[in-house]
Scaffold this active site. Structure first.
Site, PDB file in Angstrom:
ATOM      1  N   ARG A 177       0.868  -0.778   0.241  1.00  0.00           N
ATOM      2  CA  ARG A 177       0.105  -0.134   0.068  1.00  0.00           C
ATOM      3  C   ARG A 177       1.245   1.592   0.264  1.00  0.00           C
ATOM      4  O   ARG A 177       1.994   1.893   0.874  1.00  0.00           O
ATOM      5  CB  ARG A 177      -1.299  -0.105   1.191  1.00  0.00           C
ATOM      6  CG  ARG A 177      -1.682  -1.236   1.131  1.00  0.00           C
ATOM      7  CD  ARG A 177      -2.921  -0.278   0.223  1.00  0.00           C
ATOM      8  NE  ARG A 177      -4.122  -1.743   0.103  1.00  0.00           N
ATOM      9  CZ  ARG A 177      -3.967  -2.912  -1.078  1.00  0.00           C
ATOM     10  NH1 ARG A 177      -3.042  -2.723  -1.929  1.00  0.00           N
ATOM     11  NH2 ARG A 177      -5.271  -3.974  -0.673  1.00  0.00           N
ATOM     12  N   GLU A 178       1.172   2.161  -0.825  1.00  0.00           N
ATOM     13  CA  GLU A 178       1.639   3.136  -1.105  1.00  0.00           C
ATOM     14  C   GLU A 178       0.252   4.602  -0.548  1.00  0.00           C
ATOM     15  O   GLU A 178      -0.626   4.566  -1.182  1.00  0.00           O
ATOM     16  CB  GLU A 178       2.039   3.303  -2.545  1.00  0.00           C
ATOM     17  CG  GLU A 178       2.870   2.351  -2.706  1.00  0.00           C
ATOM     18  CD  GLU A 178       2.917   2.845  -4.516  1.00  0.00           C
ATOM     19  OE1 GLU A 178       2.090   3.539  -5.591  1.00  0.00           O
ATOM     20  OE2 GLU A 178       3.840   2.155  -5.505  1.00  0.00           O
ATOM     21  N   ARG A 226      -5.151  25.112 -10.832  1.00  0.00           N
ATOM     22  CA  ARG A 226      -4.556  23.840 -10.606  1.00  0.00           C
ATOM     23  C   ARG A 226      -3.914  22.980 -11.668  1.00  0.00           C
ATOM     24  O   ARG A 226      -4.813  22.606 -12.524  1.00  0.00           O
ATOM     25  CB  ARG A 226      -5.666  23.105  -9.836  1.00  0.00           C
ATOM     26  CG  ARG A 226      -6.281  23.646  -9.066  1.00  0.00           C
ATOM     27  CD  ARG A 226      -5.144  23.778  -7.712  1.00  0.00           C
ATOM     28  NE  ARG A 226      -5.938  24.587  -6.909  1.00  0.00           N
ATOM     29  CZ  ARG A 226      -5.335  25.374  -5.514  1.00  0.00           C
ATOM     30  NH1 ARG A 226      -4.127  25.119  -5.342  1.00  0.00           N
ATOM     31  NH2 ARG A 226      -5.514  25.546  -4.410  1.00  0.00           N
ATOM     32  N   ALA A 248      -9.122  28.578   1.107  1.00  0.00           N
ATOM     33  CA  ALA A 248      -8.399  27.160   2.530  1.00  0.00           C
ATOM     34  C   ALA A 248      -7.175  26.958   2.368  1.00  0.00           C
ATOM     35  O   ALA A 248      -6.091  28.279   1.664  1.00  0.00           O
ATOM     36  CB  ALA A 248      -8.635  25.930   0.806  1.00  0.00           C
ATOM     37  N   LEU A 299      -3.284  24.975   3.928  1.00  0.00           N
ATOM     38  CA  LEU A 299      -3.014  23.730   4.880  1.00  0.00           C
ATOM     39  C   LEU A 299      -2.643  23.841   6.261  1.00  0.00           C
ATOM     40  O   LEU A 299      -2.716  24.786   6.655  1.00  0.00           O
ATOM     41  CB  LEU A 299      -1.210  23.227   3.959  1.00  0.00           C
ATOM     42  CG  LEU A 299      -1.643  22.569   2.900  1.00  0.00           C
ATOM     43  CD1 LEU A 299       0.407  22.592   2.421  1.00  0.00           C
ATOM     44  CD2 LEU A 299      -2.105  21.435   3.079  1.00  0.00           C
ATOM     45  N   GLU A 326      -6.671  32.037   7.193  1.00  0.00           N
ATOM     46  CA  GLU A 326      -6.240  31.526   4.965  1.00  0.00           C
ATOM     47  C   GLU A 326      -7.650  32.221   4.237  1.00  0.00           C
ATOM     48  O   GLU A 326      -7.791  33.092   3.289  1.00  0.00           O
ATOM     49  CB  GLU A 326      -7.309  30.554   5.057  1.00  0.00           C
ATOM     50  CG  GLU A 326      -5.714  29.756   4.886  1.00  0.00           C
ATOM     51  CD  GLU A 326      -4.049  29.601   4.415  1.00  0.00           C
ATOM     52  OE1 GLU A 326      -4.401  29.559   3.123  1.00  0.00           O
ATOM     53  OE2 GLU A 326      -3.082  29.099   4.607  1.00  0.00           O
ATOM     54  N   GLU A 351      -6.204  34.863   0.636  1.00  0.00           N
ATOM     55  CA  GLU A 351      -6.472  34.948  -0.036  1.00  0.00           C
ATOM     56  C   GLU A 351      -7.769  35.898  -0.642  1.00  0.00           C
ATOM     57  O   GLU A 351      -8.066  35.353  -1.984  1.00  0.00           O
ATOM     58  CB  GLU A 351      -7.166  32.703  -0.089  1.00  0.00           C
ATOM     59  CG  GLU A 351      -6.229  32.097   0.023  1.00  0.00           C
ATOM     60  CD  GLU A 351      -6.271  31.115  -0.303  1.00  0.00           C
ATOM     61  OE1 GLU A 351      -5.357  29.677  -0.549  1.00  0.00           O
ATOM     62  OE2 GLU A 351      -7.528  30.262  -0.532  1.00  0.00           O
ATOM     63  N   PRO A 393      -9.357   8.037   0.581  1.00  0.00           N
ATOM     64  CA  PRO A 393      -8.583   7.826   1.839  1.00  0.00           C
ATOM     65  C   PRO A 393      -8.259   5.927   1.507  1.00  0.00           C
ATOM     66  O   PRO A 393      -7.579   5.112   1.493  1.00  0.00           O
ATOM     67  CB  PRO A 393      -9.654   7.014   2.125  1.00  0.00           C
ATOM     68  CG  PRO A 393     -10.750   6.953   1.708  1.00  0.00           C
ATOM     69  CD  PRO A 393     -10.297   8.338   0.651  1.00  0.00           C
ATOM     70  N   GLY A 394      -7.353   5.746  -0.736  1.00  0.00           N
ATOM     71  CA  GLY A 394      -7.217   5.061  -1.200  1.00  0.00           C
ATOM     72  C   GLY A 394      -5.777   4.601  -1.108  1.00  0.00           C
ATOM     73  O   GLY A 394      -4.980   4.089  -1.527  1.00  0.00           O
ATOM     74  N   GLU A 419      -5.318  12.143   2.951  1.00  0.00           N
ATOM     75  CA  GLU A 419      -5.598  14.289   4.021  1.00  0.00           C
ATOM     76  C   GLU A 419      -6.833  13.736   4.687  1.00  0.00           C
ATOM     77  O   GLU A 419      -8.099  13.374   3.778  1.00  0.00           O
ATOM     78  CB  GLU A 419      -5.237  14.203   2.569  1.00  0.00           C
ATOM     79  CG  GLU A 419      -5.947  15.468   2.258  1.00  0.00           C
ATOM     80  CD  GLU A 419      -5.718  16.532   0.656  1.00  0.00           C
ATOM     81  OE1 GLU A 419      -5.589  17.859   1.050  1.00  0.00           O
ATOM     82  OE2 GLU A 419      -6.075  15.658  -0.121  1.00  0.00           O
ATOM     83  N   GLU A 468      -1.715  31.872  -6.904  1.00  0.00           N
ATOM     84  CA  GLU A 468      -2.729  32.891  -6.134  1.00  0.00           C
ATOM     85  C   GLU A 468      -2.416  34.130  -6.336  1.00  0.00           C
ATOM     86  O   GLU A 468      -3.077  34.611  -5.851  1.00  0.00           O
ATOM     87  CB  GLU A 468      -2.033  32.371  -4.029  1.00  0.00           C
ATOM     88  CG  GLU A 468      -2.826  31.410  -4.147  1.00  0.00           C
ATOM     89  CD  GLU A 468      -2.205  31.324  -2.363  1.00  0.00           C
ATOM     90  OE1 GLU A 468      -1.819  32.347  -1.841  1.00  0.00           O
ATOM     91  OE2 GLU A 468      -2.268  30.528  -1.891  1.00  0.00           O
TER      92      GLU A 468
END
Length: 218
Positions: free
Chosen positions: A48-49, A75, A87, A89, A104, A108, A126-127, A131, A154
């Site tokens: 699993r990576e 993006r 949004a 991090l 943020e 932004e 979740p695969g 995050e 940005e």
């Protein structure tokens, strides 16, 4: 069997997925990639990576004219501009998620808000990654100075205020595809329609990523 809060009966699997071995493939400043060998049901194992992430926050900010703040931002991985929520991090050590969200929104969109609550938490994919994104509802908006962005995507983003119902229509029409924006807007609609209340800003966040933060000593 047990029951969820909705009254739906479900069964739980019983296998304990243990990590047999782990190696780092890449460790960067905002994420890491590791490869694990995991014990599978039946006695086998599989690779699993996993992309480790800092976690993030996003904000559904709605003004007195019932308009929601959206960003139109390029993006690179998808090769086009997307409609998104403000949004960012969780990359400041010790900073509470709601404080990150406040910062943020200012950085932004040039907007401050007086009233905050939690709409929804989203485990984005979740695969392959841990995050998780906490999405806040913010009201009581006022304009403030927005710092000038230089040298990245940005610097090109455009801030829009879109009628809330129109934004929800954009989700259902496939015009808004960014995961936090889709989740946040639909959750905000459910809260506004009285389906259930929003949660307090310090509500439990069970899946907030921790492993990469520990790598960085945060």
């Amino acid at each position: 069997m047990d029951k969820t809060g909705s009254g739906v009966e479900r069964t739980n699997g019983e296998h304990e997925f243990t990590t047999l071995a782990s190696e780092d493939v890449y460790v960067g400043t905002i994420l890491a990639l590791r490869a694990d060998e995991v014990g599978m049901p039946g006695g086998g194992h599989a690779r699993r990576e996993v992309v480790e992430h800092l976690g993030a926050v996003a904000v559904v900010a709605i003004d007195e004219q019932d308009r929601v703040v959206l960003l139109h931002q390029y993006r690179y991985p998808v090769g086009r501009r997307l409609w998104e929520l403000p949004a960012g991090l969780l990359d400041v050590a010790g900073e509470e998620p709601v404080r990150t969200a406040r910062r943020e929104l200012v950085e932004e969109a040039g907007i401050a808000a007086t009233d905050w609550s939690v709409l929804v938490d989203v485990v984005s994919s979740p695969g392959f990654t841990d995050e998780s994104i906490r999405i806040f509802l913010a009201t009581g908006l006022s304009d403030v100075d927005r710092p000038e962005a230089v040298g990245d995507e940005e610097a090109d983003l455009v801030v829009h205020r879109v009628p809330f119902d129109e934004a929800v229509d954009m989700v259902l029409a496939g015009e808004i595809v960014n995961a936090p924006a889709v989740s946040g807007l639909l959750a905000a609609k459910a809260v506004r329609d009285g389906a259930r209340p929003a949660r307090p800003v310090d509500a439990e966040w069970r899946d907030r990523p921790q492993r990469f933060r520990r790598r960085l000593g945060r």
